[in-house]
Motif scaffolding. Structure first.
Motif, PDB file in Angstrom:
ATOM      1  N   VAL A  46      -5.039  -6.062   3.558  1.00  0.00           N
ATOM      2  CA  VAL A  46      -4.562  -4.687   3.687  1.00  0.00           C
ATOM      3  C   VAL A  46      -5.417  -3.824   2.764  1.00  0.00           C
ATOM      4  O   VAL A  46      -5.251  -3.833   1.546  1.00  0.00           O
ATOM      5  N   ASP A  47      -6.359  -3.100   3.338  1.00  0.00           N
ATOM      6  CA  ASP A  47      -7.216  -2.214   2.557  1.00  0.00           C
ATOM      7  C   ASP A  47      -7.566  -0.996   3.408  1.00  0.00           C
ATOM      8  O   ASP A  47      -7.233  -0.923   4.587  1.00  0.00           O
ATOM      9  N   ARG A  48      -8.214  -0.038   2.761  1.00  0.00           N
ATOM     10  CA  ARG A  48      -8.559   1.233   3.414  1.00  0.00           C
ATOM     11  C   ARG A  48      -7.331   1.839   4.110  1.00  0.00           C
ATOM     12  O   ARG A  48      -7.374   2.238   5.276  1.00  0.00           O
ATOM     13  N   ILE A  49      -6.245   1.889   3.362  1.00  0.00           N
ATOM     14  CA  ILE A  49      -4.994   2.424   3.903  1.00  0.00           C
ATOM     15  C   ILE A  49      -5.141   3.930   4.095  1.00  0.00           C
ATOM     16  O   ILE A  49      -5.422   4.656   3.134  1.00  0.00           O
ATOM     17  N   PRO A  50      -4.985   4.436   5.310  1.00  0.00           N
ATOM     18  CA  PRO A  50      -5.110   5.888   5.527  1.00  0.00           C
ATOM     19  C   PRO A  50      -4.027   6.646   4.768  1.00  0.00           C
ATOM     20  O   PRO A  50      -2.836   6.389   4.946  1.00  0.00           O
ATOM     21  N   GLY A  94       1.248   8.777  13.041  1.00  0.00           N
ATOM     22  CA  GLY A  94       0.460   7.577  12.795  1.00  0.00           C
ATOM     23  C   GLY A  94      -0.936   7.844  12.279  1.00  0.00           C
ATOM     24  O   GLY A  94      -1.766   6.934  12.234  1.00  0.00           O
ATOM     25  N   GLN A  95      -1.222   9.088  11.875  1.00  0.00           N
ATOM     26  CA  GLN A  95      -2.542   9.405  11.344  1.00  0.00           C
ATOM     27  C   GLN A  95      -2.713   8.902   9.916  1.00  0.00           C
ATOM     28  O   GLN A  95      -3.839   8.778   9.434  1.00  0.00           O
ATOM     29  N   ALA A  96      -1.616   8.640   9.248  1.00  0.00           N
ATOM     30  CA  ALA A  96      -1.657   8.134   7.874  1.00  0.00           C
ATOM     31  C   ALA A  96      -0.525   7.137   7.691  1.00  0.00           C
ATOM     32  O   ALA A  96       0.548   7.273   8.284  1.00  0.00           O
ATOM     33  N   LEU A  97      -0.793   6.148   6.862  1.00  0.00           N
ATOM     34  CA  LEU A  97       0.230   5.149   6.559  1.00  0.00           C
ATOM     35  C   LEU A  97       1.012   5.522   5.308  1.00  0.00           C
ATOM     36  O   LEU A  97       2.186   5.174   5.178  1.00  0.00           O
ATOM     37  N   MET A  98       0.357   6.250   4.407  1.00  0.00           N
ATOM     38  CA  MET A  98       1.006   6.598   3.151  1.00  0.00           C
ATOM     39  C   MET A  98       0.760   8.058   2.814  1.00  0.00           C
ATOM     40  O   MET A  98      -0.300   8.614   3.130  1.00  0.00           O
ATOM     41  N   GLY A  99       1.755   8.678   2.200  1.00  0.00           N
ATOM     42  CA  GLY A  99       1.636  10.051   1.740  1.00  0.00           C
ATOM     43  C   GLY A  99       1.868  10.130   0.242  1.00  0.00           C
ATOM     44  O   GLY A  99       2.770   9.478  -0.292  1.00  0.00           O
ATOM     45  N   LEU A 100       1.041  10.914  -0.427  1.00  0.00           N
ATOM     46  CA  LEU A 100       1.151  11.092  -1.880  1.00  0.00           C
ATOM     47  C   LEU A 100       1.443  12.557  -2.170  1.00  0.00           C
ATOM     48  O   LEU A 100       0.664  13.435  -1.793  1.00  0.00           O
ATOM     49  N   VAL A 101       2.575  12.817  -2.819  1.00  0.00           N
ATOM     50  CA  VAL A 101       2.994  14.180  -3.139  1.00  0.00           C
ATOM     51  C   VAL A 101       3.030  14.330  -4.656  1.00  0.00           C
ATOM     52  O   VAL A 101       3.751  13.597  -5.344  1.00  0.00           O
ATOM     53  N   ILE A 102       2.238  15.271  -5.167  1.00  0.00           N
ATOM     54  CA  ILE A 102       2.195  15.544  -6.607  1.00  0.00           C
ATOM     55  C   ILE A 102       2.877  16.885  -6.848  1.00  0.00           C
ATOM     56  O   ILE A 102       2.474  17.901  -6.271  1.00  0.00           O
ATOM     57  N   PRO A 103       3.919  16.926  -7.684  1.00  0.00           N
ATOM     58  CA  PRO A 103       4.680  18.168  -7.877  1.00  0.00           C
ATOM     59  C   PRO A 103       3.869  19.226  -8.624  1.00  0.00           C
ATOM     60  O   PRO A 103       2.854  18.933  -9.270  1.00  0.00           O
ATOM     61  N   ILE A 120       5.839   9.004  -3.279  1.00  0.00           N
ATOM     62  CA  ILE A 120       4.995   8.184  -2.416  1.00  0.00           C
ATOM     63  C   ILE A 120       5.789   7.865  -1.162  1.00  0.00           C
ATOM     64  O   ILE A 120       6.854   7.246  -1.232  1.00  0.00           O
ATOM     65  N   LEU A 121       5.289   8.304  -0.030  1.00  0.00           N
ATOM     66  CA  LEU A 121       5.930   8.053   1.256  1.00  0.00           C
ATOM     67  C   LEU A 121       5.121   6.993   2.004  1.00  0.00           C
ATOM     68  O   LEU A 121       3.901   7.124   2.135  1.00  0.00           O
ATOM     69  N   VAL A 122       5.791   5.969   2.473  1.00  0.00           N
ATOM     70  CA  VAL A 122       5.117   4.872   3.165  1.00  0.00           C
ATOM     71  C   VAL A 122       5.773   4.668   4.523  1.00  0.00           C
ATOM     72  O   VAL A 122       7.002   4.641   4.631  1.00  0.00           O
ATOM     73  N   ASP A 123       4.951   4.536   5.544  1.00  0.00           N
ATOM     74  CA  ASP A 123       5.442   4.220   6.883  1.00  0.00           C
ATOM     75  C   ASP A 123       5.877   2.757   6.900  1.00  0.00           C
ATOM     76  O   ASP A 123       5.055   1.849   6.796  1.00  0.00           O
ATOM     77  N   GLY A 124       7.173   2.531   7.036  1.00  0.00           N
ATOM     78  CA  GLY A 124       7.716   1.177   6.970  1.00  0.00           C
ATOM     79  C   GLY A 124       7.845   0.490   8.307  1.00  0.00           C
ATOM     80  O   GLY A 124       8.571  -0.513   8.405  1.00  0.00           O
ATOM     81  N   THR A 125       7.154   0.982   9.338  1.00  0.00           N
ATOM     82  CA  THR A 125       7.227   0.330  10.648  1.00  0.00           C
ATOM     83  C   THR A 125       6.791  -1.124  10.554  1.00  0.00           C
ATOM     84  O   THR A 125       7.454  -2.024  11.063  1.00  0.00           O
ATOM     85  N   ASP A 126       5.659  -1.338   9.910  1.00  0.00           N
ATOM     86  CA  ASP A 126       5.204  -2.702   9.621  1.00  0.00           C
ATOM     87  C   ASP A 126       5.623  -3.009   8.190  1.00  0.00           C
ATOM     88  O   ASP A 126       4.991  -2.561   7.231  1.00  0.00           O
ATOM     89  N   ALA A 127       6.706  -3.761   8.055  1.00  0.00           N
ATOM     90  CA  ALA A 127       7.294  -3.985   6.735  1.00  0.00           C
ATOM     91  C   ALA A 127       6.327  -4.697   5.797  1.00  0.00           C
ATOM     92  O   ALA A 127       6.262  -4.373   4.602  1.00  0.00           O
ATOM     93  N   ASN A 128       5.569  -5.649   6.310  1.00  0.00           N
ATOM     94  CA  ASN A 128       4.655  -6.403   5.456  1.00  0.00           C
ATOM     95  C   ASN A 128       3.549  -5.506   4.907  1.00  0.00           C
ATOM     96  O   ASN A 128       3.269  -5.501   3.700  1.00  0.00           O
ATOM     97  N   ALA A 133       1.154  -2.064   0.603  1.00  0.00           N
ATOM     98  CA  ALA A 133       0.647  -0.738   0.240  1.00  0.00           C
ATOM     99  C   ALA A 133       1.436  -0.154  -0.921  1.00  0.00           C
ATOM    100  O   ALA A 133       0.863   0.455  -1.840  1.00  0.00           O
ATOM    101  N   LEU A 134       2.743  -0.336  -0.897  1.00  0.00           N
ATOM    102  CA  LEU A 134       3.579   0.169  -1.988  1.00  0.00           C
ATOM    103  C   LEU A 134       3.255  -0.540  -3.298  1.00  0.00           C
ATOM    104  O   LEU A 134       3.224   0.080  -4.365  1.00  0.00           O
ATOM    105  N   GLY A 135       2.984  -1.837  -3.221  1.00  0.00           N
ATOM    106  CA  GLY A 135       2.607  -2.573  -4.428  1.00  0.00           C
ATOM    107  C   GLY A 135       1.291  -2.081  -5.005  1.00  0.00           C
ATOM    108  O   GLY A 135       1.151  -1.945  -6.230  1.00  0.00           O
TER     109      GLY A 135
END
Length: 323
Positions: A46-50, A94-103, A120-128, A133-135
């Motif tokens: 799991v790399d190059r996570i959009p 589905g354009q991104a798997l993870m979202g990063l929000v900085i206040p 940190i928002l993560v698309d949990g459709t694919d749990a693995n 990605a969250l780790g």
């Protein structure tokens, strides 16, 4: 058992193989195609996570945190969101798997020694994939926090504090944690089972369909000589395919080959013998090439891909299936 009769049956089967271009093509092309197809397409890395970023702070501190993510090989900037709804929309589509929000008060809180939070928002459709990605994200944020803490301690003249327990991690068998070092050897075993079972599933059935089995039965050839004679050519083809896939894995995919080559091919030969024997048993029972090929596909594809532990861990399967 007479060696001359055994050689005659083996030679007859070898001639049949070379006269059948379909079988010969399958014997050579299937290992190459499967290894290339699954070797490049099937990966557990799991790399190059959009990633999409929504930076409300827009300060050097916030940009430094974003750079921490992008400097790693695990995250790839897909877009910069103008607002929160835009970020949500990109994850929904589905354009991104993870979202990063900085206040907006991120940098100000850090300067004031106040605890701050990022989202940190993560698309949990694919749990693995989401868990991995969250780790990665948590590890990067933790490292960033430690750098800030170390900088402040240096400013106060405290200096660095060594942790009381220092883990010294050593990874065995796959130090680089590359999935290809696990997938390619597993694919070689899968290819051997599928190829050997499918090719040998038509050996006896072909004799019944062509009406030559009665002629073989009327000869002095024993049953054991007939079976072994038909197994020998396919065993040789299987060992050739094994050598071919091992060479491809070593030089095409750069999978390290360590240990005894003799032991590898010896144990693989025993494994291959069981696979081709399974195909012959199917051929004897079915007595029809089409039916035997269909049965062999079910018996080879399903267990090797799903039930062998190649893709799904056996420990996670129900106890009944684990056997």
């Amino acid at each position: 058992m007479r060696l001359i009769r055994l050689k005659a049956i083996a030679w007859k089967e070898l001639i049949q193989i070379f006269r059948d271009p379909t079988s010969l093509t399958l014997a050579v092309s299937i290992p190459v195609l499967l290894l290339i197809l699954f070797g490049y397409a099937l990966t557990l890395d799991v790399d190059r996570i959009p990633t999409v970023v929504h930076d409300l702070d827009r300060t050097p501190r916030s940009r430094d945190l974003i750079d921490q993510f992008l400097r790693s090989k695990y995250f790839q900037l897909e877009a910069v969101a103008d607002n929160y709804a835009d970020l949500q929309n990109k994850i929904d589509r589905g354009q991104a798997l993870m979202g990063l929000v900085i206040p907006a008060n991120f940098s100000r809180d850090l300067e004031a020694d106040r605890e701050t939070a990022i989202q940190i928002l993560v698309d949990g459709t694919d749990a693995n994939t989401a868990t991995i990605a969250l780790g990665y994200a948590q590890a990067i944020v933790t490292l960033y926090s430690q750098e800030i803490l170390a900088h402040k301690m240096n400013q106060l003249g405290i200096g660095s504090i060594s942790p009381p327990v220092e883990p010294r991690i050593r990874i065995w068998f796959n130090p680089d944690l590359e999935s290809k070092n696990f997938i390619i050897p597993g694919l070689i075993a899968v290819i051997m089972v599928i190829l050997a079972t499918i090719l040998t599933s038509s050996t006896i059935a072909r004799e019944w369909e062509r009406g030559t089995m009665e002629q073989l039965i009327s000869t002095p050839i024993r049953n054991s000589e007939l079976i072994l004679g038909k197994l020998i050519p396919y065993f040789g083809i299987g060992m050739f395919d094994l050598a071919l896939t091992v060479v491809m894995g070593r030089f095409l995919f750069e999978v390290p080959l360590r240990g005894s080559g003799f032991l590898l091919f010896s144990l693989a030969g025993l494994f291959l013998l069981g696979a081709i024997s399974q195909g012959v048993v199917v051929s004897i029972i079915a007595k029809n090439q089409l039916l035997s090929s269909q049965i062999s596909i079910v018996l080879s594809y399903l267990p090797t891909f799903i039930l062998s532990g190649f893709i799904y861990p056996i420990d996670n399967m129900p106890k009944l299936i684990q056997g």
